[in-house]
Design an enzyme around this catalytic site. Structure first.
Site, mmCIF file in Angstrom:
data_model
loop_
_atom_site.group_PDB
_atom_site.id
_atom_site.type_symbol
_atom_site.label_atom_id
_atom_site.label_comp_id
_atom_site.label_asym_id
_atom_site.label_seq_id
_atom_site.Cartn_x
_atom_site.Cartn_y
_atom_site.Cartn_z
ATOM 1 N N HIS A 158 -24.220 120.101 65.852
ATOM 2 C CA HIS A 158 -23.221 119.099 65.480
ATOM 3 C C HIS A 158 -23.546 117.728 66.051
ATOM 4 O O HIS A 158 -23.347 116.709 65.391
ATOM 5 C CB HIS A 158 -21.844 119.565 65.959
ATOM 6 C CG HIS A 158 -20.723 118.682 65.521
ATOM 7 N ND1 HIS A 158 -20.260 118.656 64.223
ATOM 8 C CD2 HIS A 158 -19.960 117.791 66.207
ATOM 9 C CE1 HIS A 158 -19.262 117.787 64.130
ATOM 10 N NE2 HIS A 158 -19.065 117.254 65.318
ATOM 11 N N HIS A 167 -14.435 117.663 59.463
ATOM 12 C CA HIS A 167 -13.634 118.482 60.360
ATOM 13 C C HIS A 167 -13.398 119.815 59.662
ATOM 14 O O HIS A 167 -12.269 120.215 59.412
ATOM 15 C CB HIS A 167 -12.325 117.780 60.724
ATOM 16 C CG HIS A 167 -12.223 117.479 62.185
ATOM 17 N ND1 HIS A 167 -11.067 117.594 62.894
ATOM 18 C CD2 HIS A 167 -13.172 117.086 63.079
ATOM 19 C CE1 HIS A 167 -11.297 117.270 64.166
ATOM 20 N NE2 HIS A 167 -12.561 116.960 64.299
#
Length: 699
Positions: free
Chosen positions: A24, A75
């Site tokens: 990430h 998200h």
């Protein structure tokens, strides 16, 4: 890591490296591919690598340029575990990315992807995500003006929530995330730090487990939009008084990520005392403080003589400000907790030392032709009534898209149009992708996403200026999944290059995989363009002109990736894309601004049938002819339906650039009549509205 440190890492160092070197944060599997994008251009001020990209809108009168900041993030995993808070905090995070560039946020876009609409769980996620976005965006006073919604079987176990933000600034207020000078203070401003969001970066770098909704709940942050609104206004005053040297939003990996990246970019180090961080929960240890992803927090580099004034401003806005440390000239990121060292590592090694993955990949297969038999009326009802092509009014009516009084063309059109009064120009915004396209043909579909967003902008008379992307894929350790991901990267890069649009920022989200399997490779794009003035042609017919189809190619219709095949089954090659996309887009924009142009609407999801259905009103219809039923559902990008009082002028404008086909005439009876070879149908505006209301009817 151990070899570089020359010792065993501390608990805090282990956790910090785990997060900062996660997929990430470090883009270990994707960074080797991202060089495919063109990121520079004469108007690019800040290219990828900061919290957001920045591009200039040149002034027409020679005065100071206006800068537009753009950022995008995902998200995805948090929105599966907790759709409301996961989506809401995604909005908060991307807004703070814009703040950290010295810009004021003026618009949001949301691109949302879920499993089958017919199933209960995807609908639950859909409702929760939209509620979270609307709650947060409405509360902070930033309009959500554009986006997309798609439903696809392969998002069943892993939805995608991609949110972008656009802000406005200028050269004097521009700030970057690069620390400027040793000896400056690091000041944390915003809400108290708690234990929510612990390990969020590493959580986002793993496949979703079957029990993710319960076991991973602590990794989801909890937002407070009212604190964010105060932070927005506080940030504005800090900029007004020229108090900020550099800034960074606290997002993934929390304070550890933001502060270490800030100083590493400036080739500096930091001395931080974690116990000085203002805290919400008693008894937090150094690791928890370092990696908490509590929301509504920013870290600023401030000159020592300005620290007291920063504290006064924060207090005025009911925010806390803590002087947590200072920048150093030794390049070492050094954190202590209650006087004891918990992290001591080279700042650049923390930020840039993660080893890149060299992964195997398999090229995607090309689809075979296997078209279903269908009649025009049945296909029209299936496609126009699909949740993918249906009205998204249920979504955008929940967003306050008129706050800030800039929105000239609201959601529901090809692109939103905002008034940038600072530059006396309109800013067009388009966002989205089509998983049907990239599932059927990853490279070609992603290239088409670039052209599709540019066409949306051009249909409103604007010229594309810049874009940001969010590249979503499954588990990259699977060769077929990584091959699909590589294909969408290359395809989107080529698609943006085709229309001469630099990609000035972005986000990568991998490991979107669950027990149900990987998601379709999904290259979300948010693109902006500019035009003189704030007016744009309507997307609905006036009933007074000739209806023509411009753009595309002269190739036979192809239905690969179409909504028709998604509804009725089958496969086909992906439609060919125009060769001169740049000229095509420029010409569409010019024709959209002709005085003789009454309406414009691009042809995309669902093909010409859906485009015409969306243009019909109770007061205006159309009587059109196409060569075959297939032509009514061909989704070839780069096509626009134009209603005009001067079809000759339209044909002349596109001479030598792209085909122009007369479809028929607009009418005043509110009926859409289509002749397609030997088949025909006629539906009125009421029937069309009923077909397109499937989402509102079910929710």
């Amino acid at each position: 890591m151990t070899e570089h440190l020359g010792r065993e890492p501390t608990q805090a160092e282990t956790a910090l490296f785990e997060n900062l070197w996660s997929e990430h944060c470090a883009y270990r599997s994707s960074r080797p591919l991202l060089g495919a994008f063109e990121t520079d251009g004469e108007n690019v001020i800040v290219p990828p690598g900061d919290d957001a990209g920045v591009v200039a809108i040149p002034s027409s009168d020679g005065s100071e340029d206006t800068y537009i900041a753009m950022g995008i993030e995902s998200h995805n995993h948090p929105s599966y575990v907790d759709p409301f808070d996961g989506a809401a905090t995604g909005v908060g995070g991307i807004v703070r990315d814009i703040l950290s560039m010295g810009a004021y946020p003026i618009a949001l876009t949301d691109s949302l992807y879920f499993g089958p609409f017919e199933d209960e769980h995807p609908r639950y996620l859909f409702e929760g995500v939209v509620e979270g976005i609307s709650h947060y965006g409405n509360s902070i006073g930033v309009p959500t003006v554009a986006g997309s919604v798609a439903f696809h079987d392969e998002y069943e176990g892993n939805p995608l929530v991609n949110v972008a933000c656009v802000g406005v600034t200028d050269a004097d207020r521009l700030v970057t995330a690069e620390a400027q000078q040793a000896g400056n203070k690091l000041v944390l401003v915003g809400r108290e730090t708690g234990r929510d969001g612990m390990g969020g970066a590493s959580f986002a770098s793993e496949d979703l487990a079957e029990d993710a909704e319960t076991e991973d709940r602590p990794a989801v942050q909890v937002g407070d939009p009212y604190s964010e609104k105060l932070l927005i206004e506080c940030n504005e005053q800090l900029l007004d008084e020229d108090l900020v040297e550099s800034a960074r939003d606290l997002g993934a990996a929390g304070l550890g990520g933001a502060s270490s990246e800030l100083v590493a970019k400036g080739n500096l180090g930091a001395e931080i005392e974690l116990s000085k961080v203002h805290q919400r929960e008693p008894g937090m240890n150094g690791t928890e403080i370092l990696l908490s992803e509590s929301q509504e927090r920013m870290v600023y580099e401030i000159e020592p003589e300005n620290v007291d004034r920063v504290g006064e401003i924060a207090e005025r806005y009911d925010l806390q400000a803590s002087v947590i440390g200072e920048t150093t000239d030794d390049g070492i990121y050094h954190c202590t907790f209650e006087g004891e060292t918990v992290v001591e590592a080279d700042a650049e090694f923390l930020g840039e030392g993660a080893p890149m993955n060299d992964l195997e990949y398999v090229q995607p297969d090309q689809p075979e032709c296997d078209l279903p038999e269908f009649d025009l009326e049945t296909a029209f009802e299936a496609v126009v009534g699909s949740p993918n092509t249906a009205s998204k009014r249920w979504v955008y009516r929940q967003y306050d898209h008129e706050v800030q009084v800039r929105t000239a063309t609201p959601p529901g059109d090809d692109a939103a149009l905002l008034a940038i009064r600072e530059a006396e120009q309109g800013l067009a915004i388009s966002a989205g992708a089509d998983p049907n396209w990239t599932s059927a043909a990853p490279y070609e579909g992603a290239r088409a996403v670039g052209l599709e967003n540019a066409t949306n902008i051009a249909a409103k008379g604007a010229t594309p200026l810049a874009a940001v992307d969010c590249l979503n894929g499954g588990n990259p350790e699977k060769p077929d999944v990584y091959g699909n991901f590589k294909a969408i990267v290359d395809g989107l890069a080529d698609g943006c290059r085709d229309v001469d649009v630099p990609v000035i920022g972005g986000n990568v989200s991998l490991y979107n995989d669950s027990v149900e399997g990987p998601i379709p490779p999904t290259p979300t794009l948010t693109m902006i363009g500019t035009k003189d003035g704030y007016d744009a042609p309507s997307m609905t017919l006036s009933g007074e002109g000739t209806v023509v189809l411009v753009g595309g190619t002269d190739d036979e219709p192809a239905l690969g990736g179409s909504e028709l095949l998604a509804r009725l089954g089958g496969s086909d090659r992906f439609p060919a894309l125009p060769e001169s996309s740049g000229e095509l887009i420029e010409t569409i924009a010019a024709v959209a601004d002709f005085e003789s142009t009454l309406a414009t609407h691009d042809v995309s999801h669902g093909g010409l049938a859906v485009t015409l259905a969306e243009m019909v009103t109770h007061d205006a219809g159309a009587d059109v002819t196409v060569e075959s039923p297939l032509a009514a559902f061909d989704e070839q990008p780069g096509q626009v339906v134009v209603e005009t009082t001067d079809p000759v002028a339209v044909r002349d404008a596109f001479d030598g650039i792209a085909p122009v086909r007369k479809l028929g005439e607009a009418t005043a009876d509110g009926t859409l009549s289509i002749e397609a070879g030997d088949a025909s149908l006629a539906v009125d505006a009421t029937e069309v509205s009923e077909l397109r209301a499937v989402i509102e009817d079910e929710l």
